[in-house]
Write a protein that holds these residues in place. Structure first.
Motif, mmCIF file in Angstrom:
data_model
loop_
_atom_site.group_PDB
_atom_site.id
_atom_site.type_symbol
_atom_site.label_atom_id
_atom_site.label_comp_id
_atom_site.label_asym_id
_atom_site.label_seq_id
_atom_site.Cartn_x
_atom_site.Cartn_y
_atom_site.Cartn_z
ATOM 1 N N PHE A 1 -7.090 -2.120 -0.267
ATOM 2 C CA PHE A 1 -8.148 -1.252 -0.790
ATOM 3 C C PHE A 1 -9.490 -1.975 -0.751
ATOM 4 C CE2 PHE A 1 -10.795 0.355 -4.255
ATOM 5 C CZ PHE A 1 -10.736 1.732 -4.049
ATOM 6 N N ARG A 2 -9.504 -3.222 -1.232
ATOM 7 C CA ARG A 2 -10.744 -4.002 -1.255
ATOM 8 C C ARG A 2 -11.225 -4.317 0.162
ATOM 9 N NH1 ARG A 2 -11.971 -7.148 -5.644
ATOM 10 N NH2 ARG A 2 -13.749 -7.759 -4.354
ATOM 11 N N ILE A 3 -10.285 -4.600 1.057
ATOM 12 C CA ILE A 3 -10.648 -4.879 2.449
ATOM 13 C C ILE A 3 -11.312 -3.658 3.078
ATOM 14 C CG2 ILE A 3 -9.664 -5.203 4.759
ATOM 15 C CD1 ILE A 3 -7.676 -7.158 3.553
ATOM 16 N N VAL B 1 -7.453 -1.916 8.423
ATOM 17 C CA VAL B 1 -6.218 -2.621 8.084
ATOM 18 C C VAL B 1 -5.133 -2.268 9.095
ATOM 19 C CG1 VAL B 1 -4.344 -2.815 6.394
ATOM 20 C CG2 VAL B 1 -6.715 -2.775 5.615
ATOM 21 N N ILE B 2 -4.483 -3.303 9.631
ATOM 22 C CA ILE B 2 -3.338 -3.133 10.511
ATOM 23 C C ILE B 2 -2.104 -3.689 9.811
ATOM 24 C CG2 ILE B 2 -2.296 -3.682 12.739
ATOM 25 C CD1 ILE B 2 -5.071 -4.282 13.817
ATOM 26 N N ALA C 1 -5.478 0.886 2.242
ATOM 27 C CA ALA C 1 -6.521 1.253 3.198
ATOM 28 C C ALA C 1 -6.792 2.752 3.152
ATOM 29 C CB ALA C 1 -6.108 0.838 4.602
ATOM 30 N N HIS C 2 -5.734 3.541 3.052
ATOM 31 C CA HIS C 2 -5.871 4.998 2.979
ATOM 32 C C HIS C 2 -6.652 5.412 1.731
ATOM 33 C CE1 HIS C 2 -4.728 9.211 3.462
ATOM 34 N NE2 HIS C 2 -4.339 9.214 2.202
#
Length: 242
Positions: free
Chosen positions: A78-80, A87-88, A103-104
């Protein structure tokens, strides 16, 4: 060992396959497999080239949603994503699901590089619809992780996680890819391995150079992960995927 010495179900499967295939058949199949491998590379390059560079998150497929490292991986992703990085993940359950979910929820790019396994692996529901790639070959999948990643976040995991981590470190150490941060999350989990690498590989047998340990950062929180990524990109005047 003779073929007759096989005594369990798995060994009997191997025995049956050995009896059924001649070496000429194996060589022929290997030659035709080249085209399938090429197709996976072409499809992967075309899809990932449109997505752009991201941060890869590695970790165990066995981690449950209520466990600490699942929740932490979700927070990290989330922070990334909020910091502007995609995000992978490997696209499966456990830590991979947590990474895609974070990420979503953060509104960022969420990519899954899935592979069919006899256990554990299945799609998670948090991958962007057009960013769910499926692979038959581990080595093709690992190329996609490394080629399109601007950093690697390694959560606790098993043999697959260790394989992905050491692959990234080796390629960076040998200058086959650019120097990107490799961040190990969970000091307690990683301490034994890192201590062994330092004591045995670096100091006793000198099979690893002391400076190579600088390629690895060990952290415990999502704040530390983002700090390492931000400091790296500030140092090299790069920017995330806004």
């Amino acid at each position: 060992m003779r073929l007759e010495d096989f005594d369990n179900d798995e060994d009997k499967v191997i025995q049956d396959r050995l009896k059924q295939k001649t070496w000429n058949e194996i060589r022929t199949n290997d030659s035709w497999a080249i085209f399938k491998i090429m197709a996976e590379f072409v499809n992967g390059y075309e899809a990932m080239g449109r997505i752009g560079p991201c941060v890869s998150i590695f970790g165990s497929a066995r981690t449950k949603p209520e466990e600490h490292f699942y929740l932490l991986a979700e927070k990290i992703a989330f922070r990334i994503s909020k910091a502007g990085y995609g995000v992978i993940t490997g696209g499966g359950p456990g830590i991979m699901e947590a990474g895609n979910k974070g990420a979503h929820l953060g509104g960022g790019t969420s990519v899954g590089l899935n592979i069919e396994l006899p256990f554990e692996q299945h799609y998670n529901p948090y991958i962007d619809r057009d960013k769910n790639l499926n692979f038959d070959y581990f080595f093709v999948r690992k190329v996609m992780f490394v080629k399109y990643s601007q950093g690697f976040v390694v959560m606790p995991g098993g043999f697959g996680t260790l394989d992905e981590m050491f692959e990234a470190i080796t390629l960076i150490q040998t200058k086959k890819v650019a120097k990107f941060p490799v961040i190990l999350v969970g000091r307690e989990f990683w301490a034994g391995l890192i201590d062994w690498v330092k004591a045995v590989l670096v100091e006793k047998y000198k099979t690893v150079s002391p400076g190579d340990m600088d390629l690895i950062r060990i952290v415990d929180t999502e704040d530390e992960v983002v700090e390492v990524l931000d400091n790296f990109y500030k140092k090299y005047t790069l920017s995330p995927n806004f």
